[in-house]
Design a protein around this motif. Structure first.
Motif, PDB file in Angstrom:
ATOM      1  N   MET A  81       0.929  -1.125  -0.157  1.00  0.00           N
ATOM      2  CA  MET A  81      -0.003  -0.042  -0.045  1.00  0.00           C
ATOM      3  C   MET A  81       0.806   1.313   0.005  1.00  0.00           C
ATOM      4  SD  MET A  81      -2.881  -1.253   2.657  1.00  0.00           S
ATOM      5  CE  MET A  81      -4.109  -0.099   2.326  1.00  0.00           C
ATOM      6  N   VAL A  82       2.173   1.195   0.345  1.00  0.00           N
ATOM      7  CA  VAL A  82       3.204   2.322   0.365  1.00  0.00           C
ATOM      8  C   VAL A  82       3.642   2.097  -1.124  1.00  0.00           C
ATOM      9  CG1 VAL A  82       5.144   3.078   1.170  1.00  0.00           C
ATOM     10  CG2 VAL A  82       3.469   1.740   2.747  1.00  0.00           C
ATOM     11  N   SER A  83       3.920   3.539  -1.560  1.00  0.00           N
ATOM     12  CA  SER A  83       4.270   3.619  -2.861  1.00  0.00           C
ATOM     13  C   SER A  83       5.764   3.048  -2.980  1.00  0.00           C
ATOM     14  CB  SER A  83       4.188   5.078  -3.356  1.00  0.00           C
ATOM     15  OG  SER A  83       4.758   5.215  -4.698  1.00  0.00           O
ATOM     16  N   SER A  84       6.357   2.590  -4.297  1.00  0.00           N
ATOM     17  CA  SER A  84       7.505   2.258  -4.282  1.00  0.00           C
ATOM     18  C   SER A  84       8.375   2.994  -5.378  1.00  0.00           C
ATOM     19  CB  SER A  84       7.684   0.800  -4.593  1.00  0.00           C
ATOM     20  OG  SER A  84       6.867   0.642  -5.660  1.00  0.00           O
ATOM     21  N   HIS A  92      10.919   2.679  -1.882  1.00  0.00           N
ATOM     22  CA  HIS A  92       9.916   1.940  -1.135  1.00  0.00           C
ATOM     23  C   HIS A  92      10.295   2.041   0.471  1.00  0.00           C
ATOM     24  CE1 HIS A  92       7.387  -1.864  -0.865  1.00  0.00           C
ATOM     25  NE2 HIS A  92       6.731  -1.001  -0.417  1.00  0.00           N
ATOM     26  N   PHE A  93      11.514   1.597   0.561  1.00  0.00           N
ATOM     27  CA  PHE A  93      11.787   1.603   1.941  1.00  0.00           C
ATOM     28  C   PHE A  93      11.716   2.896   2.704  1.00  0.00           C
ATOM     29  CE2 PHE A  93      15.541   3.399   4.486  1.00  0.00           C
ATOM     30  CZ  PHE A  93      15.473   2.898   5.495  1.00  0.00           C
ATOM     31  N   LEU A 145       6.509  12.151  -1.597  1.00  0.00           N
ATOM     32  CA  LEU A 145       5.085  12.430  -1.038  1.00  0.00           C
ATOM     33  C   LEU A 145       5.114  11.926   0.204  1.00  0.00           C
ATOM     34  CD1 LEU A 145       2.532  11.841  -4.109  1.00  0.00           C
ATOM     35  CD2 LEU A 145       3.329  13.977  -3.138  1.00  0.00           C
ATOM     36  N   SER A 146       5.818  10.807   0.361  1.00  0.00           N
ATOM     37  CA  SER A 146       5.750  10.291   1.747  1.00  0.00           C
ATOM     38  C   SER A 146       6.404  11.138   3.040  1.00  0.00           C
ATOM     39  CB  SER A 146       6.341   8.765   1.903  1.00  0.00           C
ATOM     40  OG  SER A 146       8.074   9.095   1.826  1.00  0.00           O
TER      41      SER A 146
END
Length: 168
Positions: free
Chosen positions: A27-30, A103-104, A37-38
């Motif tokens: 669900m978290v963008s990679s 992603h991390f 954006l995170s």
């Protein structure tokens, strides 16, 4: 992806990860845009940082230079967060994980929101006047959960050459 969509999916992913659900990583963008954006997780976390400081002052008393201390805490918080991102970005290629870094860092950013909330929840028993042992156990439990969450997110996003689906 809009900022609202990134915040929504990032927080949902982090909450699923906090419950031990590996699909939260998906669900978290990679990609790099999602990683950028995170960093909206940082302002989302600021109220919890302020809350933690206020909880500390409720226990120890408000210092004479409270505004200065709060500003310093916020500055160190923001600088530490951004420095961690820069350092990990530079280290990822050395470990052959540069393709996984976006992603991390996205997962790490969103999990920080949950981790800070856990730390706030862990301090609530003390504010309510719970016995010292209850307060300590609560803080130990929530801090352990926060540390586990960070390890779990790192394992899923930077771990061995397996996809997150293989780790169920």
């Amino acid at each position: 992806m809009s900022v609202v969509a990134a915040v929504n999916s990032g927080l949902h992913g982090a909450l699923r990860l906090a419950r031990g659900k590996a699909d939260g990583a998906a669900m978290v963008s990679s990609d790099m845009r999602g990683a950028a954006l995170s960093f909206w997780a940082l302002p989302v976390c600021l109220p919890t940082v302020i809350c933690l400081r206020l909880m500390d002052w409720a226990d120890t008393g408000r210092p004479a230079n409270a505004g200065h201390e709060l500003a310093r805490d916020l500055l160190v918080f923001v600088a530490g967060w951004l420095l961690y991102a820069v350092v990990t970005h530079r280290l990822a290629p050395r470990f052959g994980r540069q393709d996984r870094w976006p992603h991390f860092i996205a997962a790490w950013n969103w999990c920080n929101v949950v981790e800070n909330l856990l730390l706030v929840f862990g301090g609530i028993p003390a504010l309510l006047g719970a016995p010292h042992v209850v307060d300590q156990v609560s803080q130990l439990f929530t801090m352990g959960w926060a540390l586990w969450l960070e390890w779990y997110a790192v394992r899923l996003t930077l771990g061995p050459d397996r996809c997150w689906r293989c780790w169920r």
